[in-house]
Design an enzyme around this catalytic site. Sequence first.
Site, mmCIF file in Angstrom:
data_model
loop_
_atom_site.group_PDB
_atom_site.id
_atom_site.type_symbol
_atom_site.label_atom_id
_atom_site.label_comp_id
_atom_site.label_asym_id
_atom_site.label_seq_id
_atom_site.Cartn_x
_atom_site.Cartn_y
_atom_site.Cartn_z
ATOM 1 N N LYS A 212 0.825 -1.207 0.000
ATOM 2 C CA LYS A 212 0.000 0.000 0.000
ATOM 3 C C LYS A 212 0.860 1.259 0.000
ATOM 4 O O LYS A 212 2.001 1.271 0.441
ATOM 5 C CB LYS A 212 -0.940 0.015 1.206
ATOM 6 C CG LYS A 212 -2.024 -1.066 1.170
ATOM 7 C CD LYS A 212 -3.217 -0.641 0.363
ATOM 8 C CE LYS A 212 -4.248 -1.718 0.206
ATOM 9 N NZ LYS A 212 -5.397 -1.630 1.085
ATOM 10 N N ARG B 34 -4.611 -10.052 3.604
ATOM 11 C CA ARG B 34 -4.671 -10.104 2.144
ATOM 12 C C ARG B 34 -3.343 -9.564 1.631
ATOM 13 O O ARG B 34 -2.957 -8.437 1.954
ATOM 14 C CB ARG B 34 -5.848 -9.256 1.650
ATOM 15 C CG ARG B 34 -6.031 -9.306 0.151
ATOM 16 C CD ARG B 34 -7.276 -8.581 -0.324
ATOM 17 N NE ARG B 34 -7.453 -7.278 0.276
ATOM 18 C CZ ARG B 34 -8.572 -6.888 0.919
ATOM 19 N NH1 ARG B 34 -9.593 -7.682 1.039
ATOM 20 N NH2 ARG B 34 -8.654 -5.680 1.428
#
Length: 184
Positions: A123, A165
């Site tokens: 991210k 995830r």
Amino acid sequence: AEVARRALEAGAVIINDVSALRFDPGLAAVAVAFDTPLMLMHMLGDPGTMQADPHYDDVVADIKSFLADAVARAVSLGISRNRLVIDPGIGFGKTIGHNLSLIRHLSCFADLDLPLLIGTSRKAFIRRTLADDAARELAPQSPEVATGTQATVAAAILNGAHIVRVHDVALTVATAKLMDAILA
């Protein structure tokens, strides 16, 4: 709803709804019809507006309240509570500070008594935090970002995440095994 239905017919076994049943009113009926697990994720606004100056009075409390409401909405639409997973939506309408605070305080979500999913892999908050220059961002596939991802996964597991995830499964299996051993 139509995409989810077709995916389930083709063999998918779970629905990941980034809107927590806010964007497509037909999605709940699909989850009920297929009796499939449903992930309810927090996102501030919508994909087009979520990163436009995100603000919370208290990021953890606000997102916990949002997820509690999403769970109640899902149950009221006929989805069995034991088929639900909650996701605070790391990176979806959050600043770097919001994301770090959520990871630090994941244990606050425990009393919702549902599996907690976290998706930190590669991210932007990791890429920006690790960059030497605030004006640039590391490449998602860089070794530093892989290491940063594993650090966030470890912290998430230690703070209560049940599901992670990720992109780099083999690396994360090793991280999760060690975190599980520490917590045992």
